[in-house]
Design a protein around this motif. Structure first.
Motif, mmCIF file in Angstrom:
data_model
loop_
_atom_site.group_PDB
_atom_site.id
_atom_site.type_symbol
_atom_site.label_atom_id
_atom_site.label_comp_id
_atom_site.label_asym_id
_atom_site.label_seq_id
_atom_site.Cartn_x
_atom_site.Cartn_y
_atom_site.Cartn_z
ATOM 1 N N ARG A 46 0.833 -1.211 0.000
ATOM 2 C CA ARG A 46 0.000 0.000 0.000
ATOM 3 C C ARG A 46 0.862 1.254 0.000
ATOM 4 O O ARG A 46 0.506 2.266 -0.607
ATOM 5 N N ASN A 47 1.998 1.179 0.676
ATOM 6 C CA ASN A 47 2.857 2.352 0.786
ATOM 7 C C ASN A 47 3.641 2.618 -0.487
ATOM 8 O O ASN A 47 3.750 3.761 -0.926
ATOM 9 N N ILE A 48 4.196 1.569 -1.079
ATOM 10 C CA ILE A 48 5.085 1.812 -2.216
ATOM 11 C C ILE A 48 4.343 1.873 -3.540
ATOM 12 O O ILE A 48 4.891 2.359 -4.527
ATOM 13 N N MET A 49 3.115 1.381 -3.566
ATOM 14 C CA MET A 49 2.340 1.432 -4.815
ATOM 15 C C MET A 49 0.918 1.901 -4.521
ATOM 16 O O MET A 49 -0.043 1.160 -4.754
ATOM 17 N N PRO A 50 0.742 3.089 -4.044
ATOM 18 C CA PRO A 50 -0.603 3.537 -3.655
ATOM 19 C C PRO A 50 -1.595 3.564 -4.814
ATOM 20 O O PRO A 50 -2.795 3.524 -4.604
ATOM 21 N N GLN A 51 -1.084 3.635 -6.040
ATOM 22 C CA GLN A 51 -1.969 3.641 -7.205
ATOM 23 C C GLN A 51 -1.944 2.311 -7.957
ATOM 24 O O GLN A 51 -2.436 2.223 -9.076
ATOM 25 N N GLY A 52 -1.350 1.297 -7.338
ATOM 26 C CA GLY A 52 -1.263 0.004 -8.013
ATOM 27 C C GLY A 52 -2.616 -0.688 -8.110
ATOM 28 O O GLY A 52 -3.545 -0.397 -7.347
ATOM 29 N N TYR A 53 -2.712 -1.627 -9.064
ATOM 30 C CA TYR A 53 -3.954 -2.372 -9.239
ATOM 31 C C TYR A 53 -3.769 -3.863 -8.996
ATOM 32 O O TYR A 53 -4.643 -4.510 -8.438
ATOM 33 N N THR A 54 -2.678 -4.428 -9.480
ATOM 34 C CA THR A 54 -2.540 -5.882 -9.419
ATOM 35 C C THR A 54 -1.130 -6.294 -9.021
ATOM 36 O O THR A 54 -0.180 -5.510 -9.102
ATOM 37 N N SER A 55 -1.025 -7.566 -8.627
ATOM 38 C CA SER A 55 0.305 -8.124 -8.322
ATOM 39 C C SER A 55 1.154 -8.145 -9.590
ATOM 40 O O SER A 55 2.381 -8.004 -9.527
ATOM 41 N N GLY A 56 0.502 -8.315 -10.729
ATOM 42 C CA GLY A 56 1.219 -8.267 -11.997
ATOM 43 C C GLY A 56 1.884 -6.921 -12.244
ATOM 44 O O GLY A 56 2.985 -6.843 -12.801
ATOM 45 N N ASP A 57 1.200 -5.836 -11.830
ATOM 46 C CA ASP A 57 1.800 -4.496 -11.925
ATOM 47 C C ASP A 57 3.162 -4.488 -11.253
ATOM 48 O O ASP A 57 4.147 -3.965 -11.788
ATOM 49 N N PHE A 58 3.201 -5.029 -10.054
ATOM 50 C CA PHE A 58 4.432 -5.007 -9.279
ATOM 51 C C PHE A 58 5.530 -5.805 -9.979
ATOM 52 O O PHE A 58 6.661 -5.327 -10.139
ATOM 53 N N ILE A 59 5.220 -7.026 -10.395
ATOM 54 C CA ILE A 59 6.245 -7.868 -11.013
ATOM 55 C C ILE A 59 6.762 -7.214 -12.303
ATOM 56 O O ILE A 59 7.959 -7.221 -12.592
ATOM 57 N N ARG A 60 5.857 -6.644 -13.073
ATOM 58 C CA ARG A 60 6.273 -6.007 -14.335
ATOM 59 C C ARG A 60 7.233 -4.857 -14.071
ATOM 60 O O ARG A 60 8.270 -4.736 -14.735
ATOM 61 N N LEU A 61 6.878 -4.008 -13.116
ATOM 62 C CA LEU A 61 7.711 -2.846 -12.836
ATOM 63 C C LEU A 61 9.001 -3.221 -12.113
ATOM 64 O O LEU A 61 10.037 -2.595 -12.320
ATOM 65 N N ARG A 62 8.924 -4.211 -11.298
ATOM 66 C CA ARG A 62 10.084 -4.588 -10.487
ATOM 67 C C ARG A 62 11.101 -5.424 -11.244
ATOM 68 O O ARG A 62 12.305 -5.246 -11.079
ATOM 69 N N TYR A 63 10.601 -6.346 -12.087
ATOM 70 C CA TYR A 63 11.498 -7.314 -12.715
ATOM 71 C C TYR A 63 11.470 -7.320 -14.238
ATOM 72 O O TYR A 63 12.260 -8.037 -14.851
ATOM 73 N N GLY A 64 10.533 -6.623 -14.847
ATOM 74 C CA GLY A 64 10.513 -6.589 -16.300
ATOM 75 C C GLY A 64 9.526 -7.561 -16.910
ATOM 76 O O GLY A 64 8.865 -8.341 -16.225
ATOM 77 N N ARG A 65 9.440 -7.508 -18.225
ATOM 78 C CA ARG A 65 8.371 -8.206 -18.931
ATOM 79 C C ARG A 65 8.515 -9.721 -18.933
ATOM 80 O O ARG A 65 7.521 -10.446 -18.909
ATOM 81 N N THR A 66 9.722 -10.236 -19.008
ATOM 82 C CA THR A 66 9.881 -11.699 -19.047
ATOM 83 C C THR A 66 9.381 -12.322 -17.741
ATOM 84 O O THR A 66 8.568 -13.257 -17.763
ATOM 85 N N ALA A 67 9.866 -11.788 -16.636
ATOM 86 C CA ALA A 67 9.415 -12.290 -15.338
ATOM 87 C C ALA A 67 7.918 -12.092 -15.189
ATOM 88 O O ALA A 67 7.215 -12.933 -14.624
ATOM 89 N N TRP A 68 7.426 -10.969 -15.695
ATOM 90 C CA TRP A 68 5.997 -10.667 -15.630
ATOM 91 C C TRP A 68 5.186 -11.746 -16.327
ATOM 92 O O TRP A 68 4.191 -12.238 -15.793
ATOM 93 N N ARG A 69 5.607 -12.151 -17.505
ATOM 94 C CA ARG A 69 4.845 -13.149 -18.256
ATOM 95 C C ARG A 69 4.897 -14.517 -17.581
ATOM 96 O O ARG A 69 3.902 -15.229 -17.553
ATOM 97 N N ILE A 70 6.058 -14.865 -17.057
ATOM 98 C CA ILE A 70 6.146 -16.143 -16.315
ATOM 99 C C ILE A 70 5.216 -16.097 -15.111
ATOM 100 O O ILE A 70 4.480 -17.046 -14.814
ATOM 101 N N PHE A 71 5.236 -14.964 -14.430
ATOM 102 C CA PHE A 71 4.377 -14.790 -13.259
ATOM 103 C C PHE A 71 2.900 -14.900 -13.643
ATOM 104 O O PHE A 71 2.106 -15.518 -12.922
ATOM 105 N N LEU A 72 2.538 -14.311 -14.755
ATOM 106 C CA LEU A 72 1.130 -14.368 -15.174
ATOM 107 C C LEU A 72 0.704 -15.804 -15.479
ATOM 108 O O LEU A 72 -0.422 -16.200 -15.169
ATOM 109 N N VAL A 73 1.570 -16.581 -16.085
ATOM 110 C CA VAL A 73 1.251 -17.990 -16.363
ATOM 111 C C VAL A 73 1.018 -18.737 -15.046
ATOM 112 O O VAL A 73 0.032 -19.458 -14.893
ATOM 113 N N ILE A 74 1.934 -18.535 -14.097
ATOM 114 C CA ILE A 74 1.788 -19.198 -12.800
ATOM 115 C C ILE A 74 0.490 -18.757 -12.130
ATOM 116 O O ILE A 74 -0.281 -19.575 -11.613
#
Lengths: 138, 511
Positions: free
Chosen positions: B101-129
């Motif tokens: 809540r503190n670091i992403m007050p405007q965030g929507y999803t866990s995917g938002d975090f993974i995409r911004l934190r680790y990039g698109r490849t990790a994001w896509r793997i995360f979305l599959v999981i």
């Protein structure tokens, strides 16, 4: 390995088993983990309206179930060899089915438990000992 | 199926009354949704009472009320205790919820975090999981509904399952997350009161001594404190629960939706209140051998015991409790998975410039599609609840370390996070098929840790300001709408535009 593969791919296996045993009234294992001491036995093809399931752990045949279901799950079994058979009210009987229960070794279990405990402690350290930072302003 | 306790007419009546109530409540609350934020995140203003109730109700699923008994029936006392260790995920997520809540007050999803934190490849793997897990959970809920209704009332599995899935999809679509959370509050009360009453009835009808004597005679391993598979199950289930909660958008969406300062206490209290429920539910299963109840499939043990023991009154009670548990979880998973697909797949990969209105319409269709997919995959009843659930453990436990390290440290690369998730999942699945379901999540967590943990000894590499791209995106969109396109304006279109743009570099570009 086999038990979990069966559990996940059950529709395909049920289809194959149906083709292979269309005319046999067999007692079969439909779910099991012999390393955890449980097994589900089924007899869907046995003719009749009520059935008696019997088990023999080497000390003689004992009645385990008497009713209209066509499956039964046995759990908490000790290590050893077991034989099962089902008889219907028509007198039809399945061939005896033999299974062997062999629990995982205690050494393996305690190793897994110990590994879990260590990993859990590391997780706690990562979560609570790590640096705490204030969030940047939005 | 041997004699059912609940006449089908009464069963349909209960389903109709509660279904109408949930749908009307969902429609009434949904009328107040003005924006996408209202629909997906209840306006980010959920207070403490509702927060605790929704966290607890969502975690009390049909799995708690039906799989916990199954595991008690298969693995004995440690099966019940191991299942209750699922509360640890809620407890450990509490400080993370505050952090999110503190670091992403405007965030929507866990995917938002993974995409911004680790990039698109990790994001896509995360979305599959995440999608695999969500679908597995939805299927387990659909199946549980069918099993419950059939065991108690004799209504065929497919009919009961269909009604449950249709009704829950309907009120979730109408009301969005506000409706989900509001109905959770009511469902929590029903669950807690119902389980307490059932436990008292079980103990009154079947004493501890009889349970002990019969099980020692017929199923001795269930009371064995050194039951090997059960011992292996303990930490496996703990890490399964941690992985579920750490990664799943069901919990992240709540972290975003709760009012500031609510998340930490809400998750702590929910974890504490949830802990005894699987133990109570598990105890019901141990009554089955004492009563001579045959169990055709291990996941049916709880409703079979209830229907045998309690007569029509108790059957109604069990029906209401499990139906509430089902509904409270199915709606949450539908809503959160719908959010994830809408935001991260639809907007992130296909329509990066979609307006809020378009996203809200897409969210509705996506949820309807998910409901339909759940129904289709629930029809064949492909596995027991427990084995299906634990299969997911191999996937989700691999996300624990990328999430934990990613939220708390500026260390760890996208390559490491991707490798941790992929290798963890792979080895977890191998363990599932070669050893048993009770080690899959633990193996996945161990492998993921071995890949990710070394990052803590490497230099910092991430700027927390890079998590702010949602705000930047909205600001730029507002400027485009107000003033039209400006020459030289950076072409950063938010989600799906590529590697995260550094906030500090972007500000420098504007100066």
């Amino acid at each position: 390995m086999k038990r979990n593969l069966v559990a996940v791919l059950m529709p395909l296996l049920a289809f194959g088993m149906g083709i292979g045993s269309a005319s046999a009234a067999e007692l079969r294992v439909t779910d099991s983990d012999f390393g955890a001491g449980y097994v589900t036995l089924a007899w869907p093809d046995l003719e009749g309206r009520s059935f008696v399931l019997e088990g023999n752990d080497g000390s003689g045949w004992n009645e385990l179930y008497d009713g209209t279901n066509t499956a039964s799950t046995l759990t908490g079994l000790r290590n050893g060899d077991y034989r099962f058979r089902v008889t219907s009210n028509t007198g039809a009987t399945t061939d005896p089915l033999e299974i062997t229960i062999a629990h995982h070794s205690l050494a393996r279990a305690l190793s897994v438990f110990g590994t879990g405990a260590v990993v859990f402690l590391i997780l706690l350290a990562v979560l609570f000992v790590g640096p705490r930072r204030k969030a940047p302003a939005a | 199926m041997e004699q059912a306790t609940l006449p089908s007419g009464i069963a349909w009546g209960i389903i109709a009354v509660f279904s109408l109530a949930w749908v009307l409540l969902g429609w009434w609350i949904g009328r107040r949704n003005d924006s996408l934020e209202d629909y997906m995140l209840a306006g980010r203003k959920v207070g403490m009472g509702f927060a605790v109730a929704t966290a607890m109700a969502t975690w009390v699923t049909s799995n708690t009320t039906m799989t916990a008994p199954q595991l008690a029936y298969q693995l004995g006392l440690w099966g019940m205790v191991g299942y209750s260790l699922g509360c640890v995920g809620l407890l450990l997520f509490a400080p993370l919820a505050r952090r999110i809540r503190n670091i992403m007050p405007q965030g929507y999803t866990s995917g938002d975090f993974i995409r911004l934190r680790y990039g698109r490849t990790a994001w896509r793997i995360f979305l599959v999981i995440s999608f695999a897990y969500s679908l597995g959970w939805l299927i387990s809920l659909g199946m549980a509904g069918g099993i419950l209704i059939e065991a108690l009332s004799g209504i065929p599995y497919i009919r009961g399952m269909t009604v449950i899935v249709v009704i829950c999809t309907a009120y979730t679509v109408f009301g969005g997350l506000k409706a989900v959370i509001s109905t959770d509050f009511v469902q929590t009360i029903l669950i807690v009161v119902g389980v307490v009453i059932l436990a008292i009835m079980v103990i009154h009808r079947v004493g501890f001594e009889d349970v002990h004597d019969v099980i020692m005679r017929d199923r001795p391993e269930l009371l064995n404190m050194l039951f090997p598979a059960a011992i292996m199950f303990l930490f496996n289930n703990l890490f399964f629960g941690v992985g579920e909660i750490f990664h799943s958008n069901v919990w992240w969406s709540r972290a975003f939706a709760f009012a500031p300062g609510v998340g930490l206490k809400a998750y702590l209290l929910a974890g504490i209140f949830w802990l005894p429920i699987p133990i109570v539910a598990g105890f019901i299963a141990l009554a089955a051998p004492v009563l001579g109840i045959n169990v055709p499939s291990a996941d049916m043990v709880a409703p079979l015991v209830a229907s045998e023991m309690f007569g029509i009154t108790g059957a109604i009670l069990v029906f209401v409790v499990v139906f509430s548990a089902l509904a409270s979880s199915l709606d949450s998973v539908l809503a959160a998975t719908g959010d994830l697909i809408t935001k991260d797949v639809y907007k992130g990969h296909f329509r990066p410039n979609a307006s809020d209105r378009e996203l809200r319409i897409a969210a509705v269709w996506i949820m309807l599609g998910l409901g339909a997919l759940t129904w289709m995959l629930s029809v064949p009843h492909m596995a027991t609840l427990g084995s299906l659930l634990q299969f997911m453990g191999a996937f989700v436990a691999s996300t624990i370390w990328p999430i934990a390290i990613g939220l708390l440290y500026r260390k760890g690369s996208g390559v490491q996070a991707s490798a941790a998730m992929m290798l963890g999942t792979m080895f977890g699945l191998v363990a599932y098929f070669t050893i048993g379901f009770y080690v899959a999540a633990l193996v996945s967590a161990v492998v993921s840790m071995l890949v990710m943990l070394p990052a803590l000894w490497l230099p910092d590499r991430f700027d927390w300001a890079d998590l702010q791209d949602n705000l930047e995106e909205k600001t730029r969109r507002k400027e485009r709408n107000d003033f039209g396109a400006r020459p030289g304006t950076p072409r950063h279109t938010g989600a799906g535009a590529g590697e995260p743009v550094s906030y500090s570099a972007h500000r420098a570009g504007h100066q």
